[in-house]
Design a protein around this motif. Structure first.
Motif, PDB file in Angstrom:
ATOM      1  N   ALA A  57       0.819  -1.210   0.000  1.00  0.00           N
ATOM      2  CA  ALA A  57       0.000   0.000   0.000  1.00  0.00           C
ATOM      3  C   ALA A  57       0.853   1.261   0.000  1.00  0.00           C
ATOM      4  CB  ALA A  57      -0.935   0.008   1.211  1.00  0.00           C
ATOM      5  N   VAL A  58       2.138   1.118   0.351  1.00  0.00           N
ATOM      6  CA  VAL A  58       3.069   2.240   0.389  1.00  0.00           C
ATOM      7  C   VAL A  58       4.310   1.852  -0.407  1.00  0.00           C
ATOM      8  CG1 VAL A  58       4.520   3.695   1.848  1.00  0.00           C
ATOM      9  CG2 VAL A  58       2.233   3.054   2.627  1.00  0.00           C
ATOM     10  N   VAL A  59       4.736   2.706  -1.322  1.00  0.00           N
ATOM     11  CA  VAL A  59       5.903   2.431  -2.165  1.00  0.00           C
ATOM     12  C   VAL A  59       7.085   3.242  -1.658  1.00  0.00           C
ATOM     13  CG1 VAL A  59       6.832   2.448  -4.501  1.00  0.00           C
ATOM     14  CG2 VAL A  59       4.391   2.044  -4.137  1.00  0.00           C
ATOM     15  N   GLN A  60       8.148   2.541  -1.267  1.00  0.00           N
ATOM     16  CA  GLN A  60       9.377   3.183  -0.803  1.00  0.00           C
ATOM     17  C   GLN A  60      10.404   3.172  -1.931  1.00  0.00           C
ATOM     18  OE1 GLN A  60       9.837   4.488   2.205  1.00  0.00           O
ATOM     19  NE2 GLN A  60       8.463   3.476   3.647  1.00  0.00           N
ATOM     20  N   ALA A  61      11.006   4.313  -2.188  1.00  0.00           N
ATOM     21  CA  ALA A  61      12.026   4.380  -3.236  1.00  0.00           C
ATOM     22  C   ALA A  61      13.193   3.442  -2.937  1.00  0.00           C
ATOM     23  CB  ALA A  61      12.526   5.816  -3.378  1.00  0.00           C
ATOM     24  N   SER A  62      13.527   3.272  -1.658  1.00  0.00           N
ATOM     25  CA  SER A  62      14.684   2.465  -1.281  1.00  0.00           C
ATOM     26  C   SER A  62      14.477   0.977  -1.521  1.00  0.00           C
ATOM     27  CB  SER A  62      15.025   2.704   0.191  1.00  0.00           C
ATOM     28  OG  SER A  62      13.925   2.362   1.020  1.00  0.00           O
ATOM     29  N   THR A  63      13.216   0.532  -1.569  1.00  0.00           N
ATOM     30  CA  THR A  63      12.939  -0.898  -1.765  1.00  0.00           C
ATOM     31  C   THR A  63      12.172  -1.159  -3.058  1.00  0.00           C
ATOM     32  OG1 THR A  63      10.924  -0.706  -0.419  1.00  0.00           O
ATOM     33  CG2 THR A  63      12.949  -1.371   0.711  1.00  0.00           C
ATOM     34  N   TYR A  64      12.065  -0.147  -3.915  1.00  0.00           N
ATOM     35  CA  TYR A  64      11.291  -0.267  -5.145  1.00  0.00           C
ATOM     36  C   TYR A  64      11.945  -1.279  -6.080  1.00  0.00           C
ATOM     37  CZ  TYR A  64       9.108   1.122  -9.555  1.00  0.00           C
ATOM     38  OH  TYR A  64       8.442   1.131 -10.754  1.00  0.00           O
ATOM     39  N   GLU A  65      11.106  -2.150  -6.666  1.00  0.00           N
ATOM     40  CA  GLU A  65      11.622  -3.206  -7.538  1.00  0.00           C
ATOM     41  C   GLU A  65      10.542  -3.601  -8.537  1.00  0.00           C
ATOM     42  OE1 GLU A  65      13.485  -7.761  -7.179  1.00  0.00           O
ATOM     43  OE2 GLU A  65      12.601  -6.768  -5.435  1.00  0.00           O
ATOM     44  N   THR A  66      10.939  -3.839  -9.769  1.00  0.00           N
ATOM     45  CA  THR A  66      10.041  -4.383 -10.786  1.00  0.00           C
ATOM     46  C   THR A  66      10.665  -5.653 -11.356  1.00  0.00           C
ATOM     47  OG1 THR A  66      11.047  -3.113 -12.601  1.00  0.00           O
ATOM     48  CG2 THR A  66       9.219  -2.070 -11.394  1.00  0.00           C
ATOM     49  N   VAL A  67       9.826  -6.474 -11.996  1.00  0.00           N
ATOM     50  CA  VAL A  67      10.309  -7.709 -12.613  1.00  0.00           C
ATOM     51  C   VAL A  67       9.704  -7.839 -14.006  1.00  0.00           C
ATOM     52  CG1 VAL A  67      10.605  -8.905 -10.409  1.00  0.00           C
ATOM     53  CG2 VAL A  67       8.430  -9.099 -11.629  1.00  0.00           C
ATOM     54  N   ASP A  68      10.333  -8.658 -14.815  1.00  0.00           N
ATOM     55  CA  ASP A  68       9.788  -8.977 -16.130  1.00  0.00           C
ATOM     56  C   ASP A  68       8.446  -9.670 -15.940  1.00  0.00           C
ATOM     57  OD1 ASP A  68       9.197 -10.183 -18.637  1.00  0.00           O
ATOM     58  OD2 ASP A  68      11.314 -10.216 -19.157  1.00  0.00           O
ATOM     59  N   CYS A  69       7.428  -9.242 -16.701  1.00  0.00           N
ATOM     60  CA  CYS A  69       6.095  -9.823 -16.543  1.00  0.00           C
ATOM     61  C   CYS A  69       6.054 -11.298 -16.943  1.00  0.00           C
ATOM     62  CB  CYS A  69       5.070  -9.033 -17.354  1.00  0.00           C
ATOM     63  SG  CYS A  69       4.728  -7.385 -16.682  1.00  0.00           S
ATOM     64  N   ALA A  70       7.065 -11.767 -17.655  1.00  0.00           N
ATOM     65  CA  ALA A  70       7.125 -13.185 -18.002  1.00  0.00           C
ATOM     66  C   ALA A  70       7.524 -14.046 -16.810  1.00  0.00           C
ATOM     67  CB  ALA A  70       8.099 -13.404 -19.157  1.00  0.00           C
ATOM     68  N   ARG A  71       8.036 -13.389 -15.748  1.00  0.00           N
ATOM     69  CA  ARG A  71       8.414 -14.113 -14.533  1.00  0.00           C
ATOM     70  C   ARG A  71       7.286 -14.039 -13.513  1.00  0.00           C
ATOM     71  NH1 ARG A  71      13.713 -11.345 -12.534  1.00  0.00           N
ATOM     72  NH2 ARG A  71      13.342 -12.830 -10.829  1.00  0.00           N
TER      73      ARG A  71
END
Length: 295
Positions: A57-71
């Motif tokens: 519910a809260v996005v922290q810049a220090s822990t922000y992460e994205t992944v490939d949608c195929a994963r």
């Protein structure tokens, strides 16, 4: 005396060199004119059209992460919006605030565009994520809209999936709610087991209505109103008259949003046709009075 004067002359020459009056070869003497200007600081904003390894519910810049949608992933960011100037004043919006309801409505519209249909009709959930309190106090005014696949109509906890949800409700989607075999404990519904509509079943999803006017407390205290609205959808779905005979043709089961979702602005109530006295062996869509007789 001559020895002292010579030493004084040498010391004076060294002082001239050290003072910078003599320019080294290959330089222009300006120590700053070739340095690039520093870029102005920028505020962190999460990206859209990206898949996420976790739901938050809260996005922290220090822990922000994205992944490939195929994963494997638990959510997909389908939109990043900005609070209006009026909503941006003061503290970070909380559930129940007009600002958060407006943001949620924008998320809902974008989710429908991405999916190709209403996410309420499928095993999907829509969550809104905000900046941290410290980021908000520093000027962050964005909100992010995250879609997740869920396990069932009963369990709306996000589950891992692979592949983007873009266009996921176009055509014959396996995510869409259809027919169920309700499991009861006494007179209480325990859970809804999804089945093919050609198999014996006791319930079928018919649609969603939007409750505009009631608070959560008012909604909880007026189950009869939700039943009435769902019966209207059932009559239209099955193509039978919405009259005094309708309760003898079918009953209703309805699933409202959670209290938190309601207060954020999600007012979509899912409605199902319920046959408690006979098993159905096909879809009731458009069957008419003969297909859904008075019993």
């Amino acid at each position: 005396m001559r020895r002292w004067l010579a030493a004084l002359a040498l010391a004076s020459a060294a002082a001239v060199v050290l003072s910078g009056c003599v320019q080294p070869g290959g330089t222009d003497g300006d120590l700053t004119n070739d340095w690039p200007a520093l870029r102005p600081p920028t505020m962190f904003v999460p990206v859209t059209d990206a898949c996420l390894p976790r739901v938050t519910a809260v996005v922290q810049a220090s822990t922000y992460e994205t992944v490939d949608c195929a994963r494997n992933h638990l959510a997909e960011a389908v939109h990043v919006g900005t609070f209006t100037a009026a909503a941006a004043e003061g503290a970070r919006p909380e559930p129940g605030s007009a600002a958060l309801r407006t943001a949620r409505a924008e998320c809902d519209q974008r989710a429908r565009l991405v999916l190709g249909g209403d996410w309420h009709t499928a095993r999907l959930t829509l969550n809104i994520a905000l900046p941290s309190a410290s980021a908000w106090n520093s000027g962050a005014r964005w909100f992010r809209c995250d879609l997740s696949e869920t396990d069932s109509i009963d369990n709306t906890r996000p589950v891992n999936r692979t592949g983007s949800l873009r266009g996921a409700l176009i055509g014959d989607s396996p995510l869409v709610h259809r027919c169920f075999d309700p499991k009861l404990i006494g007179d209480s519904l325990n859970y809804m087991a999804p089945v093919l509509c050609t198999e014996p079943h006791g319930a079928e999803f018919v649609g969603v209505y939007i409750e505009q006017d009631l608070s959560w407390e008012q909604f909880v205290g007026s189950a009869g109103q939700a039943h009435k609205r769902c019966m209207e959808l059932i009559a239209a779905f099955a193509d039978v008259p919405n009259n005094a005979d309708l309760p003898y043709r079918a009953g209703s089961i309805f699933y409202p949003p959670s209290q938190r979702e309601w207060e954020e602005g999600d007012r979509g109530v899912r409605c199902l046709l319920w046959s408690d006295d006979r098993k159905l062996t096909g879809s009731m869509r458009g069957v008419g009075p003969r297909g859904l007789p008075v019993t």
